[in-house]
Design a protein around this motif. Structure first.
Motif, PDB file in Angstrom:
ATOM      1  N   HIS A  79       0.932  -1.323   0.085  1.00 52.42           N
ATOM      2  CA  HIS A  79       0.001   0.215   0.039  1.00 52.42           C
ATOM      3  C   HIS A  79       0.908   1.513   0.064  1.00 52.42           C
ATOM      4  N   HIS A 105       3.757   0.852   3.098  1.00 52.55           N
ATOM      5  CA  HIS A 105       3.605  -0.122   3.996  1.00 52.55           C
ATOM      6  C   HIS A 105       2.938  -1.645   3.334  1.00 52.55           C
ATOM      7  N   ASP A 142       0.126  -4.210   4.243  1.00 54.65           N
ATOM      8  CA  ASP A 142      -1.107  -4.831   5.028  1.00 54.65           C
ATOM      9  C   ASP A 142      -1.381  -6.210   5.101  1.00 54.65           C
TER      10      ASP A 142
HETATM   11 MN    MN Z   1      -2.741   0.359   4.531  1.00 60.72          MN
END
Ligand code: MN
Length: 202
Positions: A42, A48, A50
């Motif tokens: 993401h 990051h 997820d």
């Molecule tokens: Mn996210």
């Protein structure tokens, strides 16, 4: 708890007239016991990964800033985030910048998981119970990640976020040199890079 209550927080954060993310609630109940996982790369204000495990019909979720490692020596911070509906496992695309979680989402890895954790009496411990205990042990069967992983809740209380650690179990699939987050940058769903997703979805 019914799924609609569990994902209330998820829905509250989003405007589904503006975001193409799934509203949830469309999947049949028989899918609720499936043991699937998904890792979505993401590109939001901070890049990051997820990490999501389907437990009891909802995707229990953690944001892993550095992404998962195949090196059992590396502990990765995993910040617990709100439960997502099952349908989110197939979501790939762009979210408008002004929306919660805005940015580009790629299905970086997906597959199934298994757990065979037992208590002292030798009884199977469900994933939901493991989650409550703050110590989840499971084995992934994905395209990029395989073998055992552990999620461990950190003791520190009175924080806004629930911090966990994600760690590879030292098994046959462990590999300190592999660094999949650096070398394997394409979607397992569509073969696209983040740039291609952005270009095609805009
Ligand atoms: Mn996210």
């Amino acid at each position: 708890m019914a799924e609609k209550d569990v994902i209330k927080e998820y829905r509250k954060k989003r405007d589904f007239n503006l975001s193409s993310e799934p509203f949830g609630g469309s999947k049949h109940k028989k899918d609720k016991d499936k043991q699937i996982f998904v890792i979505q790369k993401h590109d939001a204000s901070n890049l990051h990964y997820d990490f999501r495990l389907l437990i009891d019909g909802v995707l229990k979720s953690w944001a892993v800033p550095k992404g998962p490692s195949t090196d059992p020596q590396k502990k990765r911070l995993a910040v617990r985030t709100e439960d997502h509906p099952m349908e989110y496992a197939d979501f790939e695309g762009t979210i408008p910048k002004d929306q919660y979680g805005g940015g580009i989402v790629m299905v970086w890895d997906s597959g199934t998981y298994a757990t065979d954790k037992k208590d002292k009496e030798g009884n199977q411990v469900s994933m939901l119970q493991q989650l409550k205990n703050g110590h989840c042990t499971f084995s992934l069967k994905g395209h990029k990640l395989n073998g055992g992983f552990v999620l461990l809740r950190m003791k520190k209380k009175n924080e806004k976020n629930e911090n966990w650690l994600l760690k590879k179990v030292d098994d046959d699939e462990a590999d300190a040199r592999r660094k999949p987050t650096k070398t394997e940058n394409k979607s397992v769903l569509t073969g696209r890079t983040l740039k291609q997703i952005e270009k095609e979805e805009d």
